[in-house]
Scaffold this motif. Structure first.
Motif, short mmCIF file in Angstrom:
data_model
loop_
_atom_site.label_atom_id
_atom_site.label_comp_id
_atom_site.label_asym_id
_atom_site.label_seq_id
_atom_site.Cartn_x
_atom_site.Cartn_y
_atom_site.Cartn_z
N GLN A 115 0.83 -1.21 0.00
CA GLN A 115 0.00 0.00 0.00
C GLN A 115 0.86 1.26 0.00
OE1 GLN A 115 -2.58 0.34 3.38
NE2 GLN A 115 -3.32 2.40 2.81
N ALA A 118 2.76 1.82 -3.31
CA ALA A 118 1.91 2.34 -4.38
C ALA A 118 1.69 3.84 -4.22
CB ALA A 118 0.58 1.58 -4.42
N GLU A 119 1.39 4.29 -2.99
CA GLU A 119 1.19 5.71 -2.73
C GLU A 119 2.46 6.51 -3.00
OE1 GLU A 119 -0.20 6.02 1.23
OE2 GLU A 119 -2.16 5.11 0.81
N GLU A 121 4.93 5.77 -5.01
CA GLU A 121 5.24 5.83 -6.44
C GLU A 121 4.40 6.89 -7.14
OE1 GLU A 121 4.66 1.84 -7.74
OE2 GLU A 121 6.67 1.17 -7.13
N ARG A 122 3.11 7.09 -6.72
CA ARG A 122 2.26 8.11 -7.32
C ARG A 122 2.79 9.50 -7.00
NH1 ARG A 122 -1.99 4.58 -5.73
NH2 ARG A 122 -2.34 5.82 -3.82
N ILE A 123 3.19 9.69 -5.73
CA ILE A 123 3.69 11.01 -5.33
C ILE A 123 5.02 11.31 -6.03
CG2 ILE A 123 4.60 12.32 -3.36
CD1 ILE A 123 2.53 10.90 -1.62
N GLN A 125 5.91 10.28 -9.00
CA GLN A 125 5.59 10.65 -10.38
C GLN A 125 5.06 12.08 -10.46
OE1 GLN A 125 2.88 7.66 -11.78
NE2 GLN A 125 4.47 6.07 -11.99
N LEU A 126 4.18 12.47 -9.49
CA LEU A 126 3.67 13.84 -9.47
C LEU A 126 4.78 14.84 -9.20
CD1 LEU A 126 0.32 13.28 -7.52
CD2 LEU A 126 0.58 13.78 -9.97
N ARG A 129 6.53 15.85 -12.21
CA ARG A 129 5.79 16.82 -13.01
C ARG A 129 5.64 18.16 -12.27
NH1 ARG A 129 0.80 12.69 -14.23
NH2 ARG A 129 2.03 11.03 -15.26
N TYR A 137 6.73 15.09 -1.04
CA TYR A 137 7.66 14.14 -1.69
C TYR A 137 8.61 13.51 -0.67
CZ TYR A 137 11.70 12.53 -4.38
OH TYR A 137 12.72 11.77 -4.89
#
Length: 364
Positions: A115, A118-119, A121-123, A125-126, A129, A137
């Protein structure tokens, strides 16, 4: 009358020529025979001057490695797979602990790890950007690192429910049986390695300060009365124990297809010292002559079967008919020890046969 005179004169000339021919022929044969004569010489070997000192100490044969094996975790033992005296291979499972609680613990941690990863990895990626703050981060990365470490620790704990052999060897002693609960670090087995055994002795300070003069090591056992085992030095402890003795570790020089003593056996270790004057050699006094006022010997070359003159430096003349040489000769070289004044440099010679034990005095 003239004919008779001429005939008589011719007979005299023929006789003189015949005698001259015989003389020349005899002289040639003698010269040829002299060239074929090879002198027989007596030789002696140059030996190292000075006696070797030797000391002996009692010792004990030890395994190359002897360890107590324990679980890294606490819990009840469910299975013991080996017995005392059994041979085990590296990596073999010797005992197992109840893994139920550790498996449940790992399962819960694994779900949490998935869990958080996964969270995170999303942060991440953001963040690439530039859609999240640096603070969010940093929190995501820190959380992922913490759960990863926790996950790895619980995987290791489950793996540690099996106690494996660290090397090939023998089970020396077993301290616990199945269904007993133990704490982490409590020894379950005592194990010795199957490698080449070692010997341990203790030497006093008087020998320790002379350790640089140690030359060779060997040991013998009462069980092997006619055999000596060569040893090689592993290490000498630089700190004395309470009895002011220094521990010395030695290893057997294993020979192919040769059985070695077992750990626990008592032995007697002999230490051979280097000769006190290792660079000096001793030769018979009769081997020395002079060339241009310089002490010289005839050195025998066994390959060429010839003698060669070599200058030496004499250190001391002994009362037993020998002398010590400090330069010019090495131990083991052969020198002519009789008839040295009748040889020439590079001359081919043959050795005087050695007297056998049954030919006392060389009479036969």
């Amino acid at each position: 009358i003239r004919k008779i005179y001429n005939f008589s004169h011719m007979k005299k000339i023929a006789f003189i020529c015949l005698c001259a021919s015989l003389l020349v022929s005899t002289g040639c044969k003698q010269d040829k025979g002299q060239k074929e004569v090879i002198k027989t010489v007596k030789v002696d070997s140059a030996i190292t001057y000075g006696e070797k000192k030797a000391v002996s100490f009692p010792g004990k044969v030890k395994a190359a490695s002897e360890v107590n094996l324990a679980f890294r975790i606490s819990g009840p033992i469910t299975k013991v797979n080996v017995t005392e005296g059994q041979f085990v291979r590296k990596g073999q499972v010797m005992a197992e602990m109840d893994s139920r609680d550790y498996a449940v613990q790992l399962s819960a941690t694994e779900a949490e790890y998935k869990q958080i990863r996964a969270e995170a990895e999303r942060i991440i990626q953001l963040h690439e950007r530039q859609s999240v703050s640096e603070n969010d981060y940093d929190k995501a990365v820190s959380s992922l690192q913490q759960i990863t470490a926790k996950y790895d620790a619980h995987k290791n704990a489950l793996s540690d429910t099996k106690l494996r052999a660290p090397f090939d060897g023998y089970i020396q002693k077993r301290y616990f049986d199945s269904n007993e609960t133990i704490n982490a670090g409590m020894p379950v087995f005592s194990m010795i390695s199957a490698g080449t055994p070692e010997v341990e002795i203790y030497i006093p300070a008087g020998e320790f300060i002379q350790r640089d003069q140690f030359d060779s090591y060997s040991c013998h056992f009462e069980l092997y009365p006619n055999r000596t085992f060569p040893l090689e030095l592993i290490a000498i402890n630089r700190k004395a124990n309470l009895n002011q003795l220094y521990a010395v570790r030695l290893r057997f020089n294993k020979e192919p297809d040769s059985p070695l003593p077992s750990p626990g056996m008592s032995t007697m270790v002999t230490i051979q010292y280097k000769p006190e004057n290792a660079t000096m050699v001793s030769i018979p006094l009769n081997a020395v002559f002079e060339i241009d006022n310089s002490p010289t010997v005839w050195v025998y070359d066994s390959a060429q079967q010839r003698v060669n003159a070599r200058a030496i430096r004499i250190s001391e003349i002994m009362t037993d008919g020998t002398l010590t040489v400090s330069e010019g000769l090495r131990a083991g070289e052969k020198v002519v020890s009789a008839g040295v004044h009748h040889l020439s440099d590079g001359e081919k010679v043959k050795l005087l046969p050695q007297t056998t034990e049954t030919n006392v005095g060389g009479l036969l």
